[in-house]
Design a protein around this motif. Sequence first.
Motif, PDB file in Angstrom:
ATOM      1  N   ALA A   1     -74.018 -24.769 -58.067  1.00 43.41           N
ATOM      2  CA  ALA A   1     -74.312 -25.701 -57.239  1.00 43.41           C
ATOM      3  C   ALA A   1     -74.120 -25.215 -55.710  1.00 43.41           C
ATOM      4  CB  ALA A   1     -73.565 -26.930 -57.288  1.00 43.41           C
TER       5      ALA A   1
ATOM      6  N   ILE B   1     -76.912 -22.273 -54.702  1.00 42.03           N
ATOM      7  CA  ILE B   1     -78.154 -22.903 -54.289  1.00 42.03           C
ATOM      8  C   ILE B   1     -78.180 -23.689 -53.051  1.00 42.03           C
ATOM      9  CG2 ILE B   1     -78.259 -25.004 -55.542  1.00 42.03           C
ATOM     10  CD1 ILE B   1     -81.323 -24.461 -56.057  1.00 42.03           C
ATOM     11  N   GLY B   2     -76.948 -24.333 -52.740  1.00 42.07           N
ATOM     12  CA  GLY B   2     -76.753 -24.951 -51.535  1.00 42.07           C
ATOM     13  C   GLY B   2     -76.701 -24.055 -50.432  1.00 42.07           C
TER      14      GLY B   2
ATOM     15  N   GLN C   1     -83.743 -23.064 -44.843  1.00 44.53           N
ATOM     16  CA  GLN C   1     -84.019 -23.937 -44.069  1.00 44.53           C
ATOM     17  C   GLN C   1     -83.679 -23.932 -42.610  1.00 44.53           C
ATOM     18  OE1 GLN C   1     -83.042 -28.136 -45.354  1.00 44.53           O
ATOM     19  NE2 GLN C   1     -83.474 -27.538 -47.450  1.00 44.53           N
TER      20      GLN C   1
ATOM     21  N   GLU D   1     -70.963 -14.553 -44.879  1.00 41.76           N
ATOM     22  CA  GLU D   1     -71.181 -13.971 -43.770  1.00 41.76           C
ATOM     23  C   GLU D   1     -69.708 -13.214 -43.308  1.00 41.76           C
ATOM     24  OE1 GLU D   1     -73.651 -12.879 -42.328  1.00 41.76           O
ATOM     25  OE2 GLU D   1     -74.826 -14.888 -41.936  1.00 41.76           O
TER      26      GLU D   1
ATOM     27  N   GLU E   1     -80.323 -22.737 -49.875  1.00 40.17           N
ATOM     28  CA  GLU E   1     -81.402 -23.474 -49.132  1.00 40.17           C
ATOM     29  C   GLU E   1     -80.913 -23.760 -47.716  1.00 40.17           C
ATOM     30  OE1 GLU E   1     -83.758 -25.507 -49.415  1.00 40.17           O
ATOM     31  OE2 GLU E   1     -84.091 -25.472 -51.618  1.00 40.17           O
ATOM     32  N   ASP E   2     -79.714 -23.445 -47.502  1.00 37.89           N
ATOM     33  CA  ASP E   2     -78.914 -23.512 -45.997  1.00 37.89           C
ATOM     34  C   ASP E   2     -79.787 -22.481 -45.097  1.00 37.89           C
ATOM     35  OD1 ASP E   2     -77.698 -23.714 -43.782  1.00 37.89           O
ATOM     36  OD2 ASP E   2     -75.685 -23.759 -44.494  1.00 37.89           O
ATOM     37  N   TYR E   3     -79.723 -21.254 -45.639  1.00 39.11           N
ATOM     38  CA  TYR E   3     -80.295 -20.120 -44.859  1.00 39.11           C
ATOM     39  C   TYR E   3     -81.875 -20.153 -44.768  1.00 39.11           C
ATOM     40  CZ  TYR E   3     -76.012 -17.355 -44.151  1.00 39.11           C
ATOM     41  OH  TYR E   3     -74.749 -16.896 -44.014  1.00 39.11           O
TER      42      TYR E   3
END
Lengths: 1001, 91
Positions: free
Chosen positions: A737, A740-741, A748, A709, A744-746
């Motif tokens: 890793a 994908i983390g 979820q 960001e 997934e954060d964005y």
Amino acid sequence: MSKNLRINSSKYIDQTNRISFIFNGKKYYGYKGDTLASSLLANDLHLVGRSFKYHRPRGIMTAGSEEPNAIVQLHKNTSRTEPNVRATEIEIYDGLEASSQNCWPSVNFDIGGINNLLSPILPAGFYYKTFMWPASFWKNYEYFIRKSAGLGKSPTKADPDIYEHKYIHCDVLVIGSGISGIMAAKTAAKNKLKTLLIEEKPNLGGSTIYQNSEYFKINNQTSSSWLEKEINEVKKIENLEIKTRTSVAASYGYNFLLARENLTDHLPIEHRKNKARHRLLKIRAKKVIFATGSIERPLIFDNNDRPGILLSSAIKRYADFFGVACGEKNILFTNNDTVYETAISLIQKGINIEAIIDNREEPDSKLLYEVEKNNIKIFKGYTIIDTSGYKRINKISIMQLSKDGQNVVGSKISLSCDCLGISGGWTPAVHLFTQSGGKLKFREEDEVFIPNIAPSNQLSVGACNGDLSLDEILINTQNSLKKFFNIKNTDYDNLEKLSSTNKSKRNIWLLPSDKVLGKTKSFVDYQNDATAKDIKLALREGFRSIEHVKRYTTTGMGTDQGKLGNMHALGIISETTGTKMGELGTTTFRPPYTPLTFGTIVGRNVGEYFDIFRKTPIHDWHVEHKAEFENVGQWKRAWYYPKKNENMYQAIQRESKAARDSAGILDASTLGKIDIQGTDASEFLNRVYTNAWSKLAVGKCRYGLMLNEDGMVYDDGVTTRLEENRYIMTTTTGGAANVIGKLEDYLQTEWPELDVYLTSVTDHFATVSVCGPNSKKIVSEVIPNLDLSDESFPHMSFKNAKIGKINCRVMRISFTGELSYEINVQANYGKSVWEKCMEAGKDFNITPYGTETMHLLRAEKGFIIVGQDTDATMTPIDLQMDWIVSKKKYDFIGKRSLYRSDTIRDDRKQLVGLLTENPNEVLEEGAQIVADINKSPIEMLGHVTSSYYSPNLKKSIALGVVRGGKNMMGQKLIIPMEKKNINVTVADPVFLDKENKRLNA
Amino acid sequence: MFVINCPYCGEREQSEFKAGGEAHIVRPKQPTELSDDEWAEYLFMRKNIKGIQFERWNHIHGCRKWFNMIRDTSNDEIKAVYKMGDEPPKI
């Protein structure tokens, strides 16, 4: 010849089982049940070590884990050797071999003992002050300091023992099995709670179990026989587990505790085979009860460290529990009632007491009168002012204390002795309580820190809670247990008790002497040789905080962590500075409570399990073909494949040339792969990559750059549109890793409305990359049914195909700038597909290449490696990759940051190519780049990020980041090295095939 | 070492989780409309409270779900856990 000071048979010592052991090369005997300390004392041997700084002779001081002096090396020069083991804790076994530490050539004649004579010039901070100047001399000083310092020798061979870790969950954990611990464990277990009782010694019962005295009674029995019955009952309770020889090392929040269970240290070495030596217990308890007891305090007077000086409670334990007399002419010195308990034990056993020195003027207790009945001379209101005897105490000098306790008055009296027991009262063992967040308060009347505010679900009972007499322990423990478990009654509600201790104490932290303080050696920390004088010096030099005084004087910083003397250090500081103890506070109690071996901490994670690594499905082939490997994250990647007599440079030059001239093959299985599915997959990619994805046709591939960001480059890779709503994304090997983390954060948290699902498939596929002008021929032989024509299968496209019955995905993508195909197959087929390619490429000299050649080839093309050419400060604009940043998209991660005032600066570090004036000169990666070497200080413009000799271009090439580099094309810069300055020219970072002819060849 | 009550899996050891910083910082819907200062406020400014703090946690070695936690940083007491998108419970 040494004497035998075993005075009677104790039920804890098996006199039918004689054990021989070696101490300092000499054979001694003891019995089953003895510790090394008790058996040495039975042989009348006190001198076991030398002190750390002054090399003063030191003996056994305690009978437990708080021992500061009697630390030994076990089994030296073997793989099982262990330094800094407390002789008071080691149970003897046949074949035990122990030796003194910190002395040379022997404990009896130690050359370092000269430090004791030099001590006037070795005050606190001596090393800090002396070895500061000149700074360049530190190297020379260090050599000698290191040689003379150190406690014991660490092993040099691999540890042959095995260690385990075990998780334990229980309702109640009770630490300590003295009288209050047994009460707590029994009450918990009887209330149907799953209870674990831990005791650091081999037997239960604490110090009460040998309190066989008419003066301490429970229900008309001696406290020891009452407790013994209780223990026998406790042992029968089913939901109560007992672990002895287990020491709690650490107590953390949420009732998580670490304990070391000692399984084999007490066994002869030949009986230890195939057994775990220590077990690290990771305990999660719903409730924790500390019953850790208390530690007796020494007294601080001149020469209070001689062999033969012990804590009075230790003398009692050696007599009562081990049946050993610590001396034949004993003197006891006290400021409280404790030594009278010791005296009564000694009298019972016929051990001679020469005299008792009590600094109280009018001590008054039943115990004292009993002792006086035996015609033992008690010097009331006196203090010891000095002792003598170099290797064993032989004399003390005493004088009367003034009324205020600040001075000595009258005349000196000398008394001879061979053993001195001292008692300065008791310090509750609050170490574990505070480690997990418990707060202490200072109790003025007997000057102890006691638990005040406990974390929830924790309780302290007995002496560690500040209850120091039998009746207090019984009453308070029983009451707190009721509250803690919310129960109406316990088995202990109506006990009849007799306790004879009078709690009066005359506490004087530093006892006065007839000498000035500067001429005395009154040890506060025995192990680190910190004296009262040192503490006062630190205060004079301006240290105020207790934490600073501790570090400057090293008080409390030994392996015993100052369990004996820390309170006196605090007391002396408090008195000298006029600060109240309660306000001064304590130093932080840190884990572990007693030292842990590395083996215990590491457990089974040794050898190949120490740092696990990941292998690709083709790994075995690389091994068979003698590849050198490099670590990339957790992966082992083939680095290069040296042929006979080839060095790394030669191998890489050969591999790089072959890949461009004919064909190369790379195992790219480690690249991260993320399967992205869902109706919003395209929109999702639009938001996470800088470029546009909506218009990418099914069957096409695209390179993408991902930012944080803050606008800085985070990861890159090629993503392929497999179907309308399905993509496969590749990431860098090391970034998989994290990527994908982050995605997934964005998904979820910021964009839960998107219909997108992510699955990591990195391990599911093997990737074989074949590149070079002959790659098309090779792939067409491996996959004959696949149309590889440029029309049907152009650069940046993808096709499903079959190799026999094996499904594969083929992408025509390139990280080398050559015509190149990546074949992805289910992982277990990886090796066979690789071998097929090797076979098909035989006639084309297909050359396996590793990561180093891959790096060289991509550098020729000016392709970046995220993490090598970038750090977390490079935007795509800094990388001269403006072309990949969409101007049309409204938003993507990091977009707004690309035009912050800081990111639009012209003088940011920017990626450029660097060519050396001498084409054979290869730059060092990491070397600094400057423009003007005459300026002082020289202004650093940037550094070299990638550098190689290119066999295809026949010259040295490099990438680097240079401040304002974008506008410096053609400018001359300098790389200053140790021996010369290297001239370079700023160039286009793309060195080879700017027109991309090779990609489409 | 905390025991964390994952809203999806139940109580698990802290070692299964990853902390993700302050909670309830929403990514601006229209970043391009923001001034440098406003964007910097979103990008860089985080609270570091001694006391009650709202945090994001991820059950990284479990269900991989993100969720919110209210924790007292002075004594590590976890006051509540709740799912992403849910209103913080009153404590």
